[in-house]
Scaffold this motif. Structure first.
Motif, PDB file in Angstrom:
ATOM      1  N   TYR A   1       0.830  -1.199   0.000  1.00 35.96           N
ATOM      2  CA  TYR A   1       0.000   0.000   0.000  1.00 35.96           C
ATOM      3  C   TYR A   1       0.870   1.257   0.000  1.00 35.96           C
ATOM      4  CZ  TYR A   1      -4.097   2.876   0.900  1.00 35.96           C
ATOM      5  OH  TYR A   1      -5.089   3.805   0.803  1.00 35.96           O
TER       6      TYR A   1
ATOM      7  N   GLN B   1       0.905   4.000  -3.066  1.00 33.57           N
ATOM      8  CA  GLN B   1       0.669   5.426  -2.849  1.00 33.57           C
ATOM      9  C   GLN B   1       1.850   6.260  -3.338  1.00 33.57           C
ATOM     10  OE1 GLN B   1      -0.266   5.517   1.376  1.00 33.57           O
ATOM     11  NE2 GLN B   1      -2.412   5.888   0.858  1.00 33.57           N
ATOM     12  N   SER B   2       3.031   5.788  -3.104  1.00 39.88           N
ATOM     13  CA  SER B   2       4.218   6.515  -3.564  1.00 39.88           C
ATOM     14  C   SER B   2       4.289   6.549  -5.081  1.00 39.88           C
ATOM     15  CB  SER B   2       5.480   5.872  -2.992  1.00 39.88           C
ATOM     16  OG  SER B   2       5.466   5.942  -1.592  1.00 39.88           O
TER      17      SER B   2
ATOM     18  N   SER C   1       1.928   8.989  -6.458  1.00 41.53           N
ATOM     19  CA  SER C   1       2.345  10.374  -6.183  1.00 41.53           C
ATOM     20  C   SER C   1       3.469  10.828  -7.103  1.00 41.53           C
ATOM     21  CB  SER C   1       2.824  10.504  -4.738  1.00 41.53           C
ATOM     22  OG  SER C   1       1.796  10.208  -3.845  1.00 41.53           O
TER      23      SER C   1
ATOM     24  N   ARG D   1      -5.300   7.643  -8.506  1.00 41.21           N
ATOM     25  CA  ARG D   1      -4.496   8.340  -7.505  1.00 41.21           C
ATOM     26  C   ARG D   1      -5.392   9.055  -6.506  1.00 41.21           C
ATOM     27  NH1 ARG D   1      -4.586  13.313  -6.078  1.00 41.21           N
ATOM     28  NH2 ARG D   1      -2.749  14.418  -5.458  1.00 41.21           N
TER      29      ARG D   1
ATOM     30  N   ALA E   1      -7.270   6.517  -4.306  1.00 40.49           N
ATOM     31  CA  ALA E   1      -6.370   5.808  -3.390  1.00 40.49           C
ATOM     32  C   ALA E   1      -5.829   6.726  -2.301  1.00 40.49           C
ATOM     33  CB  ALA E   1      -5.215   5.190  -4.169  1.00 40.49           C
ATOM     34  N   LEU E   2      -5.438   7.937  -2.659  1.00 40.36           N
ATOM     35  CA  LEU E   2      -4.825   8.829  -1.671  1.00 40.36           C
ATOM     36  C   LEU E   2      -5.840   9.574  -0.815  1.00 40.36           C
ATOM     37  CD1 LEU E   2      -1.897  10.377  -3.740  1.00 40.36           C
ATOM     38  CD2 LEU E   2      -1.796   8.514  -2.098  1.00 40.36           C
TER      39      LEU E   2
ATOM     40  N   GLY F   1      -8.701   6.254   0.405  1.00 40.10           N
ATOM     41  CA  GLY F   1      -8.133   5.026   0.934  1.00 40.10           C
ATOM     42  C   GLY F   1      -8.579   3.828   0.160  1.00 40.10           C
TER      43      GLY F   1
END
Length: 76
Positions: free
Chosen positions: A18, A22-23, A26, A69, A72-73, A76
């Motif tokens: 996860y 997320q990274s 980003s 993105r 997800a960011l 969640g």
């Protein structure tokens, strides 16, 4: 940028999927802001950067990836 990518790889090696996801989601934001004249990014700049630099290696369009993105960011 090399350190950021190195840490994504470390997250993957340690099964922190996860965090790695997320990274990765980003990363186009960071790159788009670095390419931007004002140093800021938007959804359109994210999608454009993604389409120009990543899309040939992905099934997602820049717009699709930006939507992923955001969900997800932010959700969640």
């Amino acid at each position: 940028m090399e350190e950021f990518i190195k840490q994504i790889r470390i997250a993957l090696d340690n099964r922190l999927y996860y965090l790695a996801l997320q990274s990765c989601l980003s990363l186009p934001d960071i790159c788009a802001s670095l390419d931007s004249e004002d140093g800021r990014t938007t959804g359109a700049k994210y999608a454009k950067w993604y389409d120009e630099n990543v899309n040939g290696t992905s099934y997602l369009s820049g717009k699709d990836c930006y939507m992923f993105r955001c969900s997800a960011l932010h959700q969640g």
